[in-house]
Design a protein around this motif. Structure first.
Motif, mmCIF file in Angstrom:
data_model
loop_
_atom_site.group_PDB
_atom_site.id
_atom_site.type_symbol
_atom_site.label_atom_id
_atom_site.label_comp_id
_atom_site.label_asym_id
_atom_site.label_seq_id
_atom_site.Cartn_x
_atom_site.Cartn_y
_atom_site.Cartn_z
ATOM 1 N N SER A 110 42.540 29.570 33.478
ATOM 2 C CA SER A 110 43.595 29.797 32.791
ATOM 3 C C SER A 110 44.757 30.051 34.078
ATOM 4 N N PRO A 111 45.950 29.732 33.522
ATOM 5 C CA PRO A 111 47.170 29.885 34.384
ATOM 6 C C PRO A 111 47.381 31.455 34.399
ATOM 7 N N SER A 112 47.949 32.177 35.518
ATOM 8 C CA SER A 112 48.218 33.609 35.580
ATOM 9 C C SER A 112 49.789 34.142 35.780
ATOM 10 N N ASP A 113 49.832 35.219 35.312
ATOM 11 C CA ASP A 113 51.051 35.892 35.528
ATOM 12 C C ASP A 113 50.647 37.068 36.121
ATOM 13 N N TYR A 114 50.796 37.230 37.279
ATOM 14 C CA TYR A 114 50.269 38.571 37.930
ATOM 15 C C TYR A 114 50.889 39.844 37.772
ATOM 16 N N GLN A 115 52.513 39.653 37.611
ATOM 17 C CA GLN A 115 53.166 40.717 37.249
ATOM 18 C C GLN A 115 52.820 41.398 35.734
ATOM 19 N N GLU A 116 52.490 40.594 34.964
ATOM 20 C CA GLU A 116 52.205 41.063 33.751
ATOM 21 C C GLU A 116 50.563 41.452 33.466
ATOM 22 N N PHE A 117 49.814 40.686 34.434
ATOM 23 C CA PHE A 117 48.362 41.421 34.527
ATOM 24 C C PHE A 117 48.450 42.722 34.995
ATOM 25 N N ASN A 118 49.165 43.014 36.199
ATOM 26 C CA ASN A 118 49.173 44.470 36.695
ATOM 27 C C ASN A 118 49.798 45.118 35.570
ATOM 28 N N ARG A 119 50.651 44.907 34.903
ATOM 29 C CA ARG A 119 51.441 45.892 33.911
ATOM 30 C C ARG A 119 50.270 46.190 32.763
ATOM 31 N N VAL A 120 49.306 45.429 32.310
ATOM 32 C CA VAL A 120 48.539 45.907 31.223
ATOM 33 C C VAL A 120 46.983 46.159 31.856
ATOM 34 N N LEU A 121 46.982 46.069 33.110
ATOM 35 C CA LEU A 121 45.665 46.360 33.358
ATOM 36 C C LEU A 121 45.791 47.832 33.967
ATOM 37 N N ALA A 122 44.514 48.595 33.671
ATOM 38 C CA ALA A 122 44.326 50.195 34.086
ATOM 39 C C ALA A 122 44.539 50.277 35.632
ATOM 40 N N ASP A 123 44.748 51.392 35.695
ATOM 41 C CA ASP A 123 44.905 51.769 37.325
ATOM 42 C C ASP A 123 43.551 51.602 38.191
ATOM 43 N N ASP A 124 42.511 51.791 37.414
ATOM 44 C CA ASP A 124 41.092 51.639 37.957
ATOM 45 C C ASP A 124 40.509 50.023 37.407
ATOM 46 N N GLY A 125 41.437 49.713 37.003
ATOM 47 C CA GLY A 125 40.947 48.096 36.278
ATOM 48 C C GLY A 125 40.498 47.197 37.157
ATOM 49 N N MET A 126 39.880 46.016 36.585
ATOM 50 C CA MET A 126 39.451 44.893 37.553
ATOM 51 C C MET A 126 39.793 43.579 36.838
ATOM 52 N N LEU A 127 40.345 42.621 37.838
ATOM 53 C CA LEU A 127 40.744 41.337 37.344
ATOM 54 C C LEU A 127 39.511 40.337 38.023
ATOM 55 N N VAL A 128 39.367 39.615 36.869
ATOM 56 C CA VAL A 128 38.403 38.470 37.616
ATOM 57 C C VAL A 128 39.004 37.020 36.965
ATOM 58 N N LYS A 129 39.278 36.222 37.817
ATOM 59 C CA LYS A 129 39.823 35.160 37.738
ATOM 60 C C LYS A 129 38.746 33.980 38.170
ATOM 61 N N VAL A 130 38.425 33.272 37.062
ATOM 62 C CA VAL A 130 37.405 31.997 37.510
ATOM 63 C C VAL A 130 38.173 30.615 37.927
ATOM 64 N N ILE A 131 37.993 30.094 38.853
ATOM 65 C CA ILE A 131 38.870 28.851 39.111
ATOM 66 C C ILE A 131 37.648 27.676 39.744
ATOM 67 N N PRO A 132 38.049 26.514 39.436
ATOM 68 C CA PRO A 132 36.983 25.497 39.824
ATOM 69 C C PRO A 132 36.806 25.371 41.281
ATOM 70 N N ASN A 133 36.078 25.085 41.936
ATOM 71 C CA ASN A 133 35.847 24.424 43.417
ATOM 72 C C ASN A 133 35.691 23.234 43.416
ATOM 73 N N ALA A 134 35.959 22.474 44.630
ATOM 74 C CA ALA A 134 36.058 21.031 44.961
ATOM 75 C C ALA A 134 34.982 20.340 44.063
ATOM 76 N N ASN A 135 33.731 20.845 44.245
ATOM 77 C CA ASN A 135 32.749 20.025 43.409
ATOM 78 C C ASN A 135 32.460 20.314 41.754
ATOM 79 N N TYR A 136 33.360 21.049 41.213
ATOM 80 C CA TYR A 136 33.398 21.348 39.812
ATOM 81 C C TYR A 136 33.382 19.971 39.125
ATOM 82 N N LEU A 137 32.105 19.597 38.308
ATOM 83 C CA LEU A 137 32.318 18.326 37.727
ATOM 84 C C LEU A 137 32.436 17.121 38.548
ATOM 85 N N VAL A 138 32.177 17.139 39.763
ATOM 86 C CA VAL A 138 32.314 16.149 40.866
ATOM 87 C C VAL A 138 31.866 14.850 40.331
#
Ligand SMILES: [Zn+2]
Length: 284
Positions: free
Chosen positions: A167-195
């Protein structure tokens, strides 16, 4: 209990999670079929039971058939090892989880199954109405809504985990809604994804023949210098007859230069490579 009623109760119970996307003030109450903010802005539950937080129509190319194809493949397990890898990162305690760009919701439902923690509070949102409509049909205790990534209808620092699959990201918004000890996991394709599919669709000279995620990784590192990367890579055996769905669910075939595949070419595609990176950032 009817779906609309279930969703209404969820919002009533978790009203502190929400924030008005118009005036950015807290939500006040669920009255009849609407959620209302302290300034009187009103958001209605539609007949599918979800809330629609967008002002005006969304500009999205993702139609219902794309999400139905995605549902087919994901139910068959296309992303299950990814969901499992995300699950392994999570603490056992109860979490507030936000799935960014949830689409038709299957990854969040699969995570809920793996978590086996009835104390978790799960929310998924997407800009696409067809996606969220399908998501609300899943047998999962999660709340789904239509919202804009850049104007999240959620309160500050209320989520322990932000999950984002392709998914696309908006890191400013992510940081706003994320708890101070929270975690962000972004999953992105690598070069061989569905190659295998990529190479069927594009000739070697085409710019879509190769995929490079360097820019995405670099931008993430800029925002989260202490982030980690975990690679998840596997072969997925395509169940018979799902080749069309795979083609439909991936944006690869939107490229102008994509080749029109013959039935034989498609039928010969019996396994695909799934190769992704989990970009993992902790806020502190
Ligand atoms: Zn408001």
């Amino acid at each position: 209990m009817k779906k609309v009623e279930r969703q209404r109760r969820f919002v009533q119970q978790h009203i502190a999670l929400f924030r008005c996307p118009v005036c950015r003030q807290p939500m006040a109450a669920v009255v009849e079929n609407s959620l209302t903010c302290v300034n009187g802005h009103q958001f209605d539950f539609n007949k599918h039971g979800y809330l629609h937080f967008l002002n005006g129509a969304a500009n999205t190319e993702y139609g219902r058939s794309m999400f139905e194809s995605r549902r087919q493949l994901l139910t068959a397990g296309l992303f299950k090892p990814i969901v499992s890898a995300v699950n392994q990162l999570l603490p056992a305690r109860e979490l507030n989880i936000l799935d960014v760009g949830t689409g038709e919701g299957t990854p969040l439902a699969q995570l809920a199954q793996l978590r086996e923690n009835p104390g978790d509070t799960m929310v998924g949102f997407d800009i696409s109405k067809p996606g969220v409509t399908l998501a609300t049909q899943l047998p999962v205790t999660a709340f789904f809504c239509v919202a804009d990534l850049r104007q999240l209808p959620f309160a500050d620092h209320c989520f322990d985990l932000l999950l984002e699959l392709f998914s696309p990201s908006d890191y400013q918004e992510f940081n706003r809604v994320l708890a101070d000890d929270g975690m962000l996991v972004k999953v992105i394709p690598n070069a061989n994804y569905l190659v295998e599919l990529r190479h069927l669709l594009y000739g070697e000279g085409d710019r879509n023949y190769h995929y490079d995620n360097t820019a995405v990784v670099d931008l993430f590192r800029e925002h989260y210098p202490n982030s980690q990367v975990k690679r998840v890579q596997y072969q997925f055996n395509l169940p018979a007859g799902m080749q069309e769905a795979l083609l439909e669910m991936t944006p690869l075939h939107w490229g102008k230069n994509a080749k029109q595949l013959t039935d034989q070419e498609l039928a010969a595609l019996t396994a695909v490579t799934v190769d992704v990176s989990l970009l993992i950032a902790r806020k502190k």
